[in-house]
Design an enzyme around this catalytic site. Structure first.
Site, short mmCIF file in Angstrom:
data_model
loop_
_atom_site.label_atom_id
_atom_site.label_comp_id
_atom_site.label_asym_id
_atom_site.label_seq_id
_atom_site.Cartn_x
_atom_site.Cartn_y
_atom_site.Cartn_z
N VAL A 61 -46.34 9.42 -115.99
CA VAL A 61 -47.60 9.68 -115.29
C VAL A 61 -47.42 10.53 -114.04
CG1 VAL A 61 -48.81 7.63 -116.14
CG2 VAL A 61 -47.42 7.47 -114.05
N TYR A 152 -45.49 0.37 -101.15
CA TYR A 152 -46.51 -0.16 -102.05
C TYR A 152 -47.88 -0.14 -101.35
CZ TYR A 152 -48.69 -3.20 -105.52
OH TYR A 152 -49.51 -3.72 -106.49
#
Length: 246
Positions: A61, A152
């Site tokens: 991706v 994150y």
């Protein structure tokens, strides 16, 4: 009536966990689904299980050329894309002082850059439908910070902002863009033997005293993908058992 009858969907990170839950439900609700992952064996097994309405493609991706291939193969197999679920992502936890630049950039590429590439790649196809929905999977870490999660959190906050900008850009084409912010979910990424006790202890701090099943997030993703959410765009939908109320 099936909620996604006649719809064509792309779901990334669909070989297992939340992604696989989304794929199964979308097919059940009448959609034709192309789902992608780097987990080829698991992806092919799921496609075989679901039959002709599901197609698996191996995809990195973070690569624009892979995105172009996925959109082209989806149109060839099923037609113009109505739905994109940017689900692929990784969890990575390390204190800032110990984290390397390479580790930081890897998380940003997979969790953030892939969302940009996906929305860009799918737009020409989705314009043809004049009735599109993009669902970007963020996290409660896109709403609040967390220790040892700088990369994150940065990636998930970015998804939240990108989501709002894209919603404004895509609205004239009849395309809605929303983000989903799950808390702790029972997936292979979270529930592993070496952190089972930590997860159980964390669950005690959640107002609902448990972590969620993947299907509970899928219910929200389905709502946003379907015409039931026809007036929702640029919004954030939290599925966290009350964690962010603390």
């Amino acid at each position: 009536m099936s909620k996604l009858a006649g719809k064509i969907a792309i779901i990334t990170g669909g070989a297992r966990g939340m992604g696989a839950s989304h794929v199964r439900r979308f097919v059940k609700e009448g959609a034709k689904v192309v789902f992608t992952d780097i987990l080829v064996e698991e992806g092919e097994a799921l496609a075989k299980e679901l039959g002709e309405k599901a197609k698996f493609i191996r995809q990195d991706v973070t690569k624009a050329k892979d995105w172009d291939q996925v959109v082209a193969e989806t149109e060839k197999a099923f037609g113009p894309v109505n739905i994109l679920v940017n689900n692929a992502g990784i969890a990575f936890h390390k204190m800032i002082e110990q984290m390397t630049e390479e580790e930081y950039r890897k998380v940003i590429d997979i969790n953030q850059v892939s969302v940009f590439l996906g929305m860009k790649a799918v737009l020409p196809s989705m314009r043809k439908t004049e009735n599109g929905s993009i669902v970007n999977i963020s996290s409660i870490n896109g709403l609040k910070g967390s220790v040892a999660a700088v990369a994150y959190s940065a990636s998930k906050f970015a998804v939240r902002g990108m989501n709002k900008a894209a919603a404004l850009e895509f609205a004239p084409y009849g395309i809605r863009v929303n983000s989903v912010h799950p808390g702790a979910i029972e997936t292979p990424m979270i529930v592993q033997e070496d952190n089972k006790e930590m997860v159980e202890e964390f669950a005690k701090s959640i107002p609902m005293k448990r972590i969620a099943k993947p299907e509970e997030v899928t219910n929200m993703v389905l709502f946003l993908a379907s015409d039931d959410s026809s007036y929702c765009t640029g919004s954030e939908f939290v599925v966290d058992g009350g964690s962010t109320t603390l």
